[in-house]
Design an enzyme around this catalytic site. Structure first.
Site, PDB file in Angstrom:
ATOM      1  N   ASP A 163       0.811  -1.195  -0.108  1.00 17.49           N
ATOM      2  CA  ASP A 163       0.099   0.038  -0.162  1.00 17.49           C
ATOM      3  C   ASP A 163       0.917   1.207  -0.015  1.00 17.49           C
ATOM      4  O   ASP A 163       1.345   1.533   1.116  1.00 17.49           O
ATOM      5  CB  ASP A 163      -0.716   0.169   1.233  1.00 17.49           C
ATOM      6  CG  ASP A 163      -1.933   0.974   1.391  1.00 17.49           C
ATOM      7  OD1 ASP A 163      -1.985   1.799   0.311  1.00 17.49           O
ATOM      8  OD2 ASP A 163      -3.013   0.943   2.025  1.00 17.49           O
TER       9      ASP A 163
ATOM     10  N   ASP B 201      -2.579   2.439  -6.479  1.00 19.38           N
ATOM     11  CA  ASP B 201      -1.623   2.465  -5.509  1.00 19.38           C
ATOM     12  C   ASP B 201      -1.696   1.279  -4.645  1.00 19.38           C
ATOM     13  O   ASP B 201      -1.032   1.409  -3.335  1.00 19.38           O
ATOM     14  CB  ASP B 201      -1.630   3.729  -4.687  1.00 19.38           C
ATOM     15  CG  ASP B 201      -3.221   3.673  -3.813  1.00 19.38           C
ATOM     16  OD1 ASP B 201      -4.239   2.963  -4.140  1.00 19.38           O
ATOM     17  OD2 ASP B 201      -3.407   4.705  -2.900  1.00 19.38           O
ATOM     18  N   GLU B 202      -2.145   0.124  -4.882  1.00 17.96           N
ATOM     19  CA  GLU B 202      -2.132  -0.973  -4.151  1.00 17.96           C
ATOM     20  C   GLU B 202      -1.885  -2.400  -5.151  1.00 17.96           C
ATOM     21  O   GLU B 202      -2.300  -2.523  -6.131  1.00 17.96           O
ATOM     22  CB  GLU B 202      -3.433  -1.212  -3.187  1.00 17.96           C
ATOM     23  CG  GLU B 202      -3.822  -0.044  -2.336  1.00 17.96           C
ATOM     24  CD  GLU B 202      -5.141  -0.559  -1.642  1.00 17.96           C
ATOM     25  OE1 GLU B 202      -5.298  -1.326  -0.982  1.00 17.96           O
ATOM     26  OE2 GLU B 202      -6.021   0.188  -2.246  1.00 17.96           O
TER      27      GLU B 202
END
Length: 410
Positions: free
Chosen positions: A12, A106-107
């Protein structure tokens, strides 16, 4: 290999959009910033940790954020910058395992079960990944390691920013016993409210609740909730490029001001129809279900749809049927948001149409798409869109680095 023996990692990125902006502009480092869109009625998409200390959160409008933090710096988002950075990060992750799932921009999830023989331990892999992302990208990330995706995501949230948390099998009951149900991925505000109304506030309470009562209340979801409360998740990590086919192609837009006149509505619907049609044509998809979404200023949102007799990805077909839907609705005042979606998709293997008029339409669309692919969206467009509002859209949570879900928004 048994699911219980899997080792799953969740990456993350910390305050991703804001961190990218701070990396690119040294003057922003250490300062409270919020990344926003270019429209007047934009909201905060990401706040830096310096801004979060004042209570600034994603989804706030600029005025709310400014009230909480008078010194906040607003930065208009550059989506292409974030997409390029995300793709570079995924390239690093693939050096550790081919089983990498891009969960959002973003993960990411990694199944490192088969990679352990090449490294000392799961923790060693995480440390090396964090080091490479810091050195090569200039960003930090939080990493969670657990036997499944549900717990790995939970672990990555436990220590931010720049954290590393490992949940082992023997730790699961202790961690979940007093954990608020909303901390589990998949339990949103509405579901939390329903559970709280039943006296269920923690995962421990949910795990002890009778399954038959959960199924009576939530149907098949009830069984999934029971498993989640016990830390059970058998969903696999799906490698990039192996995701199931997209079920729809859609775009929505928060308007710069509430609109109620038909001419302006039609302009925005045509713009959205072109965005949907072009993306469907790029990936050779056609659909026969057209949906129009409308949101009022009070955030009441609804969707209406129409099923066509034939499959299409033609901008004007999508636009025409979206207008038919609009004309069937008795609007109650101004509109805050519009969305157009094409669903019930199939692969387009057709040749040029038989009739000359249809061939001309398709050849025109192919030529326009080619120019816009080379020089950028809306380089060539329909006359009524020449004065369209140009704003940076928000990257959807469903964004993926490949295929129809990769939206190249400005």
């Amino acid at each position: 290999m048994s699911n219980i023996n899997r080792i799953i990692m969740h990456i993350d990125m910390n305050a991703f959009f804001a961190s990218v902006e701070q990396r690119c502009n040294p003057k922003l480092r250490g300062k409270p910033i919020a990344v926003i869109g270019s429209a007047e009625r934009t909201v905060v998409t990401t706040a830096s940790y310096e801004a979060r200390k004042y209570g600034v959160k994603t989804g706030m409008n600029k005025y709310e954020a400014k009230k909480l933090c008078s010194g906040i710096i607003f930065v208009t988002g550059d989506n292409q910058k974030y997409i390029d950075t995300s793709v570079r990060i995924l390239g690093i992750l693939k050096d550790f395992t081919p089983v990498v799932e891009a969960y959002s921009i973003d993960e990411a999830f990694l199944d490192i079960t088969g990679s352990l023989s090449l490294f000392k331990s799961p923790e060693d892999i995480a440390i090396v990944i964090k080091d490479r992302i810091r050195k090569e990208i200039g960003l930090t990330c939080s990493i969670g390691i657990a036997p499944n995706k549900l717990l790995a995501k939970l672990a990555s949230d436990m220590k931010k920013p720049d954290g590393l948390v490992i949940i082992k099998g023997e730790d699961i009951p202790r961690i979940l016993e007093n954990l608020p149900v909303e901390e589990l991925c998949g339990i949103g505000p509405k579901l939390k409210e329903h559970l709280n109304d039943m006296g269920i506030k923690t995962c421990g309470q949910l795990g002890k609740y009778p399954l038959r009562l959960l199924k009576r209340k939530f149907g098949v979801i009830g069984e999934g909730l029971k498993l989640m409360s016990q830390g059970i998740d058998n969903s696999p990590v799906i490698p990039i490029g192996m995701e199931e086919e997209a079920k729809s192609v859609g775009h929505s837009m928060t308007l710069p001001y509430d609109i109620s006149d038909e001419i302006t509505m039609k302009k925005y619907i045509l713009q959205l129809s072109e965005m949907v049609g072009r993306r469907a044509r790029r990936y050779r998809l056609k659909g026969r279900n057209i949906s129009l979404t409308i949101r009022y200023p009070d955030f009441y949102t609804f969707t209406r749809q129409k099923t066509l007799k034939v499959y299409t990805n033609d901008t004007h077909d999508i636009y025409h049927h979206a207008l038919l839907i609009l004309n069937s609705i008795k609007l109650k005042g101004g509109i805050r948001l519009l969305g157009v979606r094409l669903s019930d998709l199939m692969k387009d293997y057709s040749q040029l149409p038989l009739y000359e008029e249809d061939r001309k339409k398709e050849i025109t669309l192919i030529a326009m798409d080619g120019i816009n692919d080379k020089f950028g969206d809306f380089t060539i467009t329909w006359g009524r869109l020449l004065e369209r509002d140009r704003e940076s859209g928000v990257i959807s949570p469903s964004w993926r680095p490949e295929g129809v879900k990769r939206v190249e928004c400005k």
